[in-house]
Design a protein around this motif. Structure first.
Motif, PDB file in Angstrom:
ATOM      1  N   UNK A   1      65.722  31.648  18.116  1.00 48.06           N
ATOM      2  CA  UNK A   1      66.499  32.248  17.019  1.00 48.06           C
ATOM      3  C   UNK A   1      67.659  31.333  16.626  1.00 48.06           C
ATOM      4  N   UNK A   2      68.409  30.867  17.609  1.00 52.01           N
ATOM      5  CA  UNK A   2      69.575  30.019  17.338  1.00 52.01           C
ATOM      6  C   UNK A   2      69.165  28.682  16.721  1.00 52.01           C
ATOM      7  N   UNK A   3      68.061  28.099  17.191  1.00 55.40           N
ATOM      8  CA  UNK A   3      67.599  26.833  16.626  1.00 55.40           C
ATOM      9  C   UNK A   3      67.125  27.000  15.189  1.00 55.40           C
ATOM     10  N   UNK A   4      66.436  28.088  14.905  1.00 56.63           N
ATOM     11  CA  UNK A   4      65.992  28.345  13.537  1.00 56.63           C
ATOM     12  C   UNK A   4      67.164  28.541  12.591  1.00 56.63           C
ATOM     13  N   UNK A   5      68.138  29.313  13.031  1.00 57.79           N
ATOM     14  CA  UNK A   5      69.314  29.569  12.209  1.00 57.79           C
ATOM     15  C   UNK A   5      70.146  28.303  12.022  1.00 57.79           C
ATOM     16  N   UNK A   6      70.305  27.535  13.093  1.00 55.55           N
ATOM     17  CA  UNK A   6      71.138  26.335  12.991  1.00 55.55           C
ATOM     18  C   UNK A   6      70.513  25.287  12.074  1.00 55.55           C
TER      19      UNK A   6
ATOM     20  N   UNK B   1      62.431  19.668  14.229  1.00 55.87           N
ATOM     21  CA  UNK B   1      63.485  18.863  14.845  1.00 55.87           C
ATOM     22  C   UNK B   1      62.955  17.476  15.232  1.00 55.87           C
ATOM     23  N   UNK B   2      61.709  17.404  15.646  1.00 61.77           N
ATOM     24  CA  UNK B   2      61.101  16.097  15.924  1.00 61.77           C
ATOM     25  C   UNK B   2      60.981  15.263  14.665  1.00 61.77           C
ATOM     26  N   UNK B   3      60.632  15.891  13.559  1.00 65.29           N
ATOM     27  CA  UNK B   3      60.569  15.183  12.281  1.00 65.29           C
ATOM     28  C   UNK B   3      61.936  14.686  11.851  1.00 65.29           C
ATOM     29  N   UNK B   4      62.953  15.492  12.091  1.00 60.83           N
ATOM     30  CA  UNK B   4      64.315  15.071  11.777  1.00 60.83           C
ATOM     31  C   UNK B   4      64.706  13.860  12.620  1.00 60.83           C
ATOM     32  N   UNK B   5      64.379  13.887  13.903  1.00 57.89           N
ATOM     33  CA  UNK B   5      64.634  12.735  14.772  1.00 57.89           C
ATOM     34  C   UNK B   5      63.851  11.522  14.304  1.00 57.89           C
TER      35      UNK B   5
ATOM     36  N   UNK C   1      64.066  29.443   8.549  1.00 57.08           N
ATOM     37  CA  UNK C   1      64.678  30.720   8.217  1.00 57.08           C
ATOM     38  C   UNK C   1      63.767  31.886   8.579  1.00 57.08           C
ATOM     39  N   UNK C   2      62.485  31.720   8.312  1.00 62.39           N
ATOM     40  CA  UNK C   2      61.506  32.751   8.684  1.00 62.39           C
ATOM     41  C   UNK C   2      61.460  32.903  10.198  1.00 62.39           C
ATOM     42  N   UNK C   3      61.505  31.782  10.911  1.00 60.46           N
ATOM     43  CA  UNK C   3      61.500  31.821  12.381  1.00 60.46           C
ATOM     44  C   UNK C   3      62.743  32.561  12.889  1.00 60.46           C
ATOM     45  N   UNK C   4      63.906  32.246  12.317  1.00 61.42           N
ATOM     46  CA  UNK C   4      65.142  32.925  12.737  1.00 61.42           C
ATOM     47  C   UNK C   4      65.056  34.419  12.446  1.00 61.42           C
TER      48      UNK C   4
END
Length: 127
Positions: free
Chosen positions: A106-111, A51-55, A86-89
């Protein structure tokens, strides 16, 4: 380079990554102090990185100059990061009842796995 460009570069390349690292360390200490069982520290690290890389890519596109490194980062975020998330979720699906941290991870990995294809196809439709 003028002063405003230097300030923007410092904020994007130094301040935000340091703030993310500090937030990660504080969150892992908080989990340790709360004695969370099966602490998902490695999963949390990858969530912060992705998410930091995305930002970082978004801020670079909006306020800075695109570069080859930004292209490599985007390549990672679109191709490899969804697999990792996906693996994290998947790993945290059965543990999401252990703590609010497991559930959020879980929710962050899936989202992320849902968000990236929507962004890629959404941006592609505008081009």
């Amino acid at each position: 380079m003028n002063n405003s460009e230097i300030i923007i570069a410092i904020i994007i390349h130094i301040v935000f990554p340091l703030a993310g690292f500090v937030a990660f360390v504080l969150l892992t200490k908080k989990m340790k102090n709360q004695k969370v069982e099966k602490r998902p520290t490695i999963d949390l690290f990858f969530i912060f990185v992705n998410y930091g890389g995305l930002l970082f890519v978004i801020l670079t596109e909006l306020f800075w100059q695109w570069s080859g490194m930004a292209s490599l980062g985007l390549f990672y975020l679109v191709l490899a990061a969804p697999i990792i998330m996906g693996i994290i979720a998947y790993r945290n699906f059965k543990n999401k009842g252990l703590s609010k941290y497991h559930d959020t991870i879980y929710k962050l990995g899936l989202s992320y796995c849902i968000l990236i294809p929507i962004l890629v196809f959404g941006i592609r439709s505008f081009l």
